[in-house]
Write a protein that holds these residues in place. Structure first.
Motif, PDB file in Angstrom:
ATOM      1  N   SER A  40       0.828  -1.209   0.000  1.00  0.00           N
ATOM      2  CA  SER A  40       0.000   0.000   0.000  1.00  0.00           C
ATOM      3  C   SER A  40       0.862   1.258   0.000  1.00  0.00           C
ATOM      4  O   SER A  40       1.968   1.278   0.556  1.00  0.00           O
ATOM      5  CB  SER A  40      -0.892  -0.024   1.245  1.00  0.00           C
ATOM      6  N   LEU A  41       0.323   2.321  -0.562  1.00  0.00           N
ATOM      7  CA  LEU A  41       1.021   3.622  -0.567  1.00  0.00           C
ATOM      8  C   LEU A  41       1.314   4.145   0.833  1.00  0.00           C
ATOM      9  O   LEU A  41       2.203   4.970   0.999  1.00  0.00           O
ATOM     10  CB  LEU A  41       0.183   4.662  -1.312  1.00  0.00           C
ATOM     11  N   THR A  42       0.580   3.681   1.843  1.00  0.00           N
ATOM     12  CA  THR A  42       0.868   4.167   3.208  1.00  0.00           C
ATOM     13  C   THR A  42       2.239   3.697   3.689  1.00  0.00           C
ATOM     14  O   THR A  42       2.761   4.236   4.664  1.00  0.00           O
ATOM     15  CB  THR A  42      -0.180   3.703   4.244  1.00  0.00           C
ATOM     16  N   GLY A  81      15.668   4.618  -2.914  1.00  0.00           N
ATOM     17  CA  GLY A  81      14.597   3.834  -2.299  1.00  0.00           C
ATOM     18  C   GLY A  81      13.219   4.308  -2.759  1.00  0.00           C
ATOM     19  O   GLY A  81      12.368   3.512  -3.157  1.00  0.00           O
ATOM     20  N   GLN A  82      13.024   5.626  -2.745  1.00  0.00           N
ATOM     21  CA  GLN A  82      11.724   6.191  -3.121  1.00  0.00           C
ATOM     22  C   GLN A  82      11.309   5.806  -4.542  1.00  0.00           C
ATOM     23  O   GLN A  82      10.149   5.513  -4.805  1.00  0.00           O
ATOM     24  CB  GLN A  82      11.758   7.736  -3.098  1.00  0.00           C
ATOM     25  N   TYR A  83      12.289   5.855  -5.475  1.00  0.00           N
ATOM     26  CA  TYR A  83      11.899   5.805  -6.890  1.00  0.00           C
ATOM     27  C   TYR A  83      12.400   4.603  -7.680  1.00  0.00           C
ATOM     28  O   TYR A  83      12.008   4.445  -8.833  1.00  0.00           O
ATOM     29  CB  TYR A  83      12.315   7.116  -7.575  1.00  0.00           C
ATOM     30  N   ARG A 188       9.183  16.219  -9.871  1.00  0.00           N
ATOM     31  CA  ARG A 188       8.208  15.641 -10.767  1.00  0.00           C
ATOM     32  C   ARG A 188       8.697  14.276 -11.241  1.00  0.00           C
ATOM     33  O   ARG A 188       9.898  14.052 -11.334  1.00  0.00           O
ATOM     34  CB  ARG A 188       8.062  16.551 -11.978  1.00  0.00           C
ATOM     35  N   LEU A 189       7.755  13.389 -11.540  1.00  0.00           N
ATOM     36  CA  LEU A 189       8.125  12.041 -11.993  1.00  0.00           C
ATOM     37  C   LEU A 189       7.630  11.840 -13.406  1.00  0.00           C
ATOM     38  O   LEU A 189       6.585  12.370 -13.777  1.00  0.00           O
ATOM     39  CB  LEU A 189       7.390  10.984 -11.168  1.00  0.00           C
ATOM     40  N   ARG A 190       8.394  11.057 -14.177  1.00  0.00           N
ATOM     41  CA  ARG A 190       7.875  10.572 -15.440  1.00  0.00           C
ATOM     42  C   ARG A 190       7.944   9.051 -15.376  1.00  0.00           C
ATOM     43  O   ARG A 190       8.983   8.495 -15.013  1.00  0.00           O
ATOM     44  CB  ARG A 190       8.743  11.096 -16.579  1.00  0.00           C
ATOM     45  N   SER A 198       6.933  -2.660 -18.514  1.00  0.00           N
ATOM     46  CA  SER A 198       7.925  -2.647 -17.433  1.00  0.00           C
ATOM     47  C   SER A 198       8.236  -1.209 -17.016  1.00  0.00           C
ATOM     48  O   SER A 198       9.298  -0.672 -17.316  1.00  0.00           O
ATOM     49  CB  SER A 198       9.195  -3.389 -17.830  1.00  0.00           C
ATOM     50  N   PRO A 199       7.260  -0.599 -16.330  1.00  0.00           N
ATOM     51  CA  PRO A 199       7.397   0.810 -15.973  1.00  0.00           C
ATOM     52  C   PRO A 199       8.550   1.091 -15.005  1.00  0.00           C
ATOM     53  O   PRO A 199       8.862   0.255 -14.164  1.00  0.00           O
ATOM     54  CB  PRO A 199       6.064   1.135 -15.270  1.00  0.00           C
ATOM     55  N   TYR A 200       9.179   2.251 -15.202  1.00  0.00           N
ATOM     56  CA  TYR A 200      10.193   2.723 -14.257  1.00  0.00           C
ATOM     57  C   TYR A 200      10.104   4.238 -14.198  1.00  0.00           C
ATOM     58  O   TYR A 200       9.571   4.880 -15.107  1.00  0.00           O
ATOM     59  CB  TYR A 200      11.598   2.269 -14.670  1.00  0.00           C
ATOM     60  N   ILE A 201      10.625   4.794 -13.112  1.00  0.00           N
ATOM     61  CA  ILE A 201      10.496   6.231 -12.866  1.00  0.00           C
ATOM     62  C   ILE A 201      11.760   6.981 -13.250  1.00  0.00           C
ATOM     63  O   ILE A 201      12.870   6.518 -12.993  1.00  0.00           O
ATOM     64  CB  ILE A 201      10.187   6.466 -11.359  1.00  0.00           C
ATOM     65  N   GLU A 202      11.582   8.133 -13.881  1.00  0.00           N
ATOM     66  CA  GLU A 202      12.672   9.090 -14.025  1.00  0.00           C
ATOM     67  C   GLU A 202      12.214  10.380 -13.333  1.00  0.00           C
ATOM     68  O   GLU A 202      11.015  10.701 -13.343  1.00  0.00           O
ATOM     69  CB  GLU A 202      12.982   9.336 -15.504  1.00  0.00           C
TER      70      GLU A 202
END
Ligand code: 0T9
Length: 374
Positions: A40-42, A81-83, A188-190, A198-202
């Motif tokens: 969960s996001l929490t 860790g966050q992203y 901001r995230l993309r 296979s999503p990943y964050i930049e």
């Protein structure tokens, strides 16, 4: 794409289409099973403290400048860790469980090597749109971090663009009774890699850490395809009170290492292990605590039993709908347990003015000092 199981290709395609059509809040879209996370996001605010010694080190800094450097170092060291941690743990970025109103997450990092104990209190303070409030404290070091997190999403060029709403305030007790505060804004995230499943964050654009002493860190994020072709780049400029000229520059990759450009010395290094938050066992948890509340859904997702997962999820959602109806009928609202909402955060207004924060004001959730550890 290879990451999408053959049987889920068409449902992934229609999910992507629905993402493109929804703007704002993606949390209620139904996604195909392969992309579901059992977390969960929490739980996400725990990323702020998975290197507890770097958090504690903020209290040991002796000057305003070195304290701002310690805060920047801790902040940059949380980004991996966050992203990127879902990619490492679950194979790609995944859709987190959407917390229910009132959902709680409690945890701590024990006192080791005289860094002091760090406690975490998280509460879901809104369901639609999802808003998560958190409070982290290291009492023996005189440090608290209070913040909230929400998102506004849009779709552009095949990627999800996530504007983070919310901010964090770090308060440091100084010797002699004074306090220093830091306003922390969020990048901001993309979300790329959607087409292939296979999503990943930049991270993109700029975030700020403004100290009440006047020192300001301006952190710029860049990804692949810009000046060095590498993912996860950042460059941070530290400027003294009232000046526009950087006194220090830090540069590198937020998921591996960075250096102090002036001295050439290593600044951050997050290649070593991090320390996950300690959480009570399921049977010791209260029924509103995230892992207990979602346990049957999470088990279904982990074991690939999506029928059970979706049946258990519907149970939780129906129960929530009934609660909302009952509240409406009784003309009551759900009382927040650990936070009071304020329409405008005075710390944001005051410190945000120093770097022309946009927006100029934001609301906040103030901790009631009633955590399970208090
Ligand atoms: C605060 C963080 C945040 C939460 C997540 C965008 C996102 C929800 C918010 C911003 C934390 O400090 C840092 C990390 C990851 C962020 C999540 C990544 C993500 O994909 C979700 C959104 C809502 C989705 O689930 C989109 C659909 C999904 C199929 C793409 C993987």
């Amino acid at each position: 794409g290879e990451a999408v199981p053959a049987s889920q290709k068409s449902s992934w395609a229609s999910f992507l289409k629905s993402i493109a059509g929804v703007s704002g809040d993606l949390s209620s879209l139904t996604a195909p099973p392969f992309i579901l996370s059992p977390i969960s996001l929490t739980e996400f605010p725990a990323y702020w403290c998975e290197r507890p010694e770097l958090f504690a080190a903020i209290a040991d800094a002796k000057t305003d400048e070195s304290r701002s450097v310690a805060v920047l170092k801790w902040f940059i060291s949380t980004l991996k860790g966050q992203y990127t941690s879902r990619n490492e743990k679950l194979g790609s970025e995944k859709k987190p469980l959407n917390p229910v109103l009132g959902e709680l997450f409690y945890g701590f990092w024990p006192d080791l090597n005289s860094r002091g104990r760090t406690n975490l209190v998280v509460e879901q303070v809104s369901h639609h749109p999802p808003i998560t409030a958190y409070y982290i404290e290291n009492v023996s070091k005189g440090l608290t971090l209070q913040g909230h997190s929400a998102q506004k999403t849009s779709f552009s060029g095949g990627s999800i663009i996530v504007k983070q709403i919310g901010h964090a305030v770090l308060t440091v007790d100084l010797p002699g009774g004074a306090k220093e505060q830091f306003l922390i804004t969020l990048p901001r995230l993309r979300i790329d890699g959607l087409w292939y499943g296979s999503p990943y964050i930049e991270l993109t654009e700029t975030s700020y850490i403004q100290s009440s002493t006047g020192w300001l860190s301006t952190i710029e994020y860049k990804g692949k395809g810009y000046f060095s072709g590498k993912s996860h780049q950042f460059k941070a400029l530290l400027t003294p009170p009232g000046s526009n000229n950087a006194r220090r520059t830090f540069e590198g990759l937020w998921h591996t290492t960075s250096k102090d450009v002036g001295s050439g010395e290593l600044f951050t290094d997050v290649q070593g292990p991090k320390e996950e938050v300690s959480v009570a066992s399921l049977d010791e948890q209260d029924e509103w605590e995230s892992r207990r509340l979602w346990s049957a859904v999470a088990k279904g997702i982990r074991e690939g039993d999506f029928e059970t997962a979706s049946r258990e999820k519907s149970k939780i959602e129906n129960e929530q709908r009934q609660r909302r109806r009952d509240e409406l009928a009784a003309d009551t609202t759900w009382p927040l347990k650990h936070f009071d909402h304020i329409d405008s955060d005075p710390v944001y207004e005051e410190l945000g003015r120093l770097f022309k924060a946009n927006p100029p004001a934001e609301d906040a959730y103030v901790f009631k000092n009633n955590g399970p550890h208090q």
